[in-house]
Design a protein around this motif. Structure first.
Motif, PDB file in Angstrom:
ATOM      1  N   GLN A  51       0.829  -1.195   0.000  1.00 13.65           N
ATOM      2  CA  GLN A  51       0.000   0.000   0.000  1.00 13.65           C
ATOM      3  C   GLN A  51       0.869   1.251   0.000  1.00 13.65           C
ATOM      4  O   GLN A  51       1.943   1.275   0.596  1.00 13.65           O
ATOM      5  CB  GLN A  51      -0.938   0.025   1.202  1.00 13.65           C
ATOM      6  CG  GLN A  51      -0.272   0.122   2.558  1.00 13.65           C
ATOM      7  CD  GLN A  51      -1.288   0.245   3.682  1.00 13.65           C
ATOM      8  OE1 GLN A  51      -2.456   0.536   3.462  1.00 13.65           O
ATOM      9  NE2 GLN A  51      -0.856   0.006   4.892  1.00 13.65           N
ATOM     10  N   ALA A 249      -7.597   1.978  -4.500  1.00 13.47           N
ATOM     11  CA  ALA A 249      -6.623   1.732  -3.441  1.00 13.47           C
ATOM     12  C   ALA A 249      -5.231   2.247  -3.754  1.00 13.47           C
ATOM     13  O   ALA A 249      -4.621   2.967  -2.955  1.00 13.47           O
ATOM     14  CB  ALA A 249      -6.567   0.236  -3.126  1.00 13.47           C
ATOM     15  N   LYS A 250      -4.692   1.890  -4.902  1.00 11.64           N
ATOM     16  CA  LYS A 250      -3.289   2.198  -5.203  1.00 11.64           C
ATOM     17  C   LYS A 250      -3.133   3.590  -5.813  1.00 11.64           C
ATOM     18  O   LYS A 250      -2.248   4.358  -5.421  1.00 11.64           O
ATOM     19  CB  LYS A 250      -2.710   1.141  -6.156  1.00 11.64           C
ATOM     20  CG  LYS A 250      -3.038  -0.291  -5.788  1.00 11.64           C
ATOM     21  CD  LYS A 250      -2.523  -0.724  -4.437  1.00 11.64           C
ATOM     22  CE  LYS A 250      -2.857  -2.188  -4.178  1.00 11.64           C
ATOM     23  NZ  LYS A 250      -2.359  -2.686  -2.899  1.00 11.64           N
ATOM     24  N   SER A 253      -4.154   6.193  -3.039  1.00 15.73           N
ATOM     25  CA  SER A 253      -3.729   5.889  -1.668  1.00 15.73           C
ATOM     26  C   SER A 253      -4.943   5.731  -0.756  1.00 15.73           C
ATOM     27  O   SER A 253      -5.072   6.385   0.284  1.00 15.73           O
ATOM     28  CB  SER A 253      -2.799   6.992  -1.133  1.00 15.73           C
ATOM     29  OG  SER A 253      -2.127   6.558   0.031  1.00 15.73           O
ATOM     30  N   THR A 255      -6.240   2.433   0.338  1.00 14.24           N
ATOM     31  CA  THR A 255      -6.378   1.000   0.597  1.00 14.24           C
ATOM     32  C   THR A 255      -7.430   0.690   1.658  1.00 14.24           C
ATOM     33  O   THR A 255      -8.146  -0.304   1.568  1.00 14.24           O
ATOM     34  CB  THR A 255      -5.030   0.396   1.021  1.00 14.24           C
ATOM     35  OG1 THR A 255      -4.502   1.153   2.119  1.00 14.24           O
ATOM     36  CG2 THR A 255      -4.033   0.415  -0.118  1.00 14.24           C
TER      37      THR A 255
END
Length: 410
Positions: A51, A249-250, A253, A255
């Motif tokens: 993450q 999520a990636k 940022s 997650t």
């Protein structure tokens, strides 16, 4: 209580064979172990977590804060996702990858992991085979197996930059092959398939009537002038037998916010939405509102994160390549390095001779206080995954510790 003279039957298994057969996430396990040791006061540096180490951008957090106060978000909403989020994701997909889909072709899921599982639960019947490119993300084979499918591993190594070929896929294909699972940029290797190879694989899948499940969650994290090519864009005729997996999520940022999605043919998305209506209902509305702000907003912060990751990528590859016995191809995407350490296995290090990367990773954690994930978790023993989603000073210190320890190998 049993009556005198009666017999007591032995209880049946308390946990189903299906669930008992699941292997826990190795990446989360390594991260948890590193955090536990840190809590004990040990200076452990962890390379396990997949993450970003950046905060969620402020405008996304503010959108979530406003959503909490809006009573419209306090009750159930459509199981397939908020209509405005589905519409925004369709627009974002066209903007970012060139894939044109209707909002009805988008299903919002509880993170990327649910997207993976729901895709296979919807597509697979018992015994259907899925071609699984290895090294693979740890969740892939478990999701396939839980859905009744059979993962068939197709392995590429550092000699090809971890890129599989059509010839390898064809050699693994049988009459039971239904799906190819494709991931570019790749977790765990950071490999990015060039357009011509994406096209060749896509045309092969189309010609053989094979579904493609393509995980594009690292689409914005590419380097060295590479682009993340979306297979149904490169091979448009494949679109009717492709599911695209993605999430916030990636890229943003996020997650912990748990928002992913599946995009694909209307009939399959409708079936997956019906499944989700019984599985969990709607994704948390506040998270969906945050995701809406993310996908509909600018990509400026994403560019800043990518620049930081790029600098770390170059640093970690340089440091790992200086260690005798370590072979580290340069990743072109995501935020992972995947070096081979096969040359070090069986050598003596501080009185031990680790024969596999599980044992070597354990030795590194005990002796160097650095947590890495062994390649066994990704289907390829003899490798480590290093996430470079951590502060540069920790990155340098951690790899330096590993290098000092491994330099003792004899």
């Amino acid at each position: 209580m049993a009556t005198p003279g009666s017999t007591v039957s032995s209880p049946r298994s308390r946990v189903s064979a299906r669930i008992a057969g699941i292997t826990p996430s190795a990446t989360l396990a390594v991260d948890a172990k590193a955090k536990a040791l840190k809590a004990e006061g040990r200076p452990v540096i962890g390379f396990g977590a997949g993450q970003p180490d950046f905060p969620t951008p402020d405008h996304i957090v503010e959108a979530a804060a406003a959503a909490v106060r809006d009573r419209a978000n306090h009750g159930y909403t459509a199981a397939a996702g908020l209509p405005e989020l589905r519409e925004a994701i369709a627009a974002k997909t066209l903007r970012d990858s060139g894939f044109d889909c209707d909002p009805s072709q988008v299903l919002i899921t509880n993170g990327g992991k649910q997207a993976v599982y729901s895709a296979f639960a919807t597509l697979l019947d018992p015994g259907d085979e899925v071609l699984l490119l290895a090294p693979y993300w740890t969740t892939y084979p478990e999701s396939i197996t839980l859905a009744g499918g059979v993962p068939v591993q197709v392995t590429a190594d550092e000699s090809t930059g971890y890129l599989a070929t059509v010839e390898q896929l064809e050699a693994a294909r049988t009459e039971r092959t239904k799906v190819l699972l494709f991931n570019s940029p790749s977790n765990p290797t950071g490999a990015v398939y060039p357009r011509e190879q994406v096209e060749a694989i896509g045309r092969w899948a189309y010609e053989h009537g094979i579904w493609v499940v393509t995980d594009e969650i690292y689409e914005h994290l590419v380097y060295d002038g590479m682009t993340a090519e979306s297979m149904p864009v490169v091979v448009p005729e494949l679109a009717d037998q492709t599911l695209i997996l993605n999430g916030v999520a990636k890229t943003y940022s996020m997650t912990g916010w748990r928002v992913g999605w599946i995009a694909g043919p209307t009939d399959v998305i409708k079936a997956a939405a019906s499944y989700q209506s019984h599985l969990c209902g709607n994704v948390a509305n506040v998270s969906q509102r945050a995701a809406l702000a993310a996908v509909a907003g600018p990509l400026d912060v994403v560019a800043e994160m990518r620049a930081a990751f790029d600098a770390r990528r170059k640093r970690i590859v340089a440091l790992l390549s200086e260690i005798p016995g370590v072979d580290c191809p340069t990743p072109q995407g995501a935020f992972y390095a995947y070096p081979s350490v096969k040359a070090l296995l069986g050598k003596e290090i501080r009185g031990e001779r680790p024969e596999d990367t599980v044992a070597l990773a354990d030795l590194i954690l005990r002796e160097a206080e650095v947590a890495v994930v062994p390649g066994e978790a990704f289907g390829t023993p003899g490798y480590f995954r290093f996430s470079y989603a951590l502060a540069e000073e920790d990155l340098v210190e951690g790899v330096t510790r590993v290098g000092r320890l491994l330099a003792e190998a004899t």
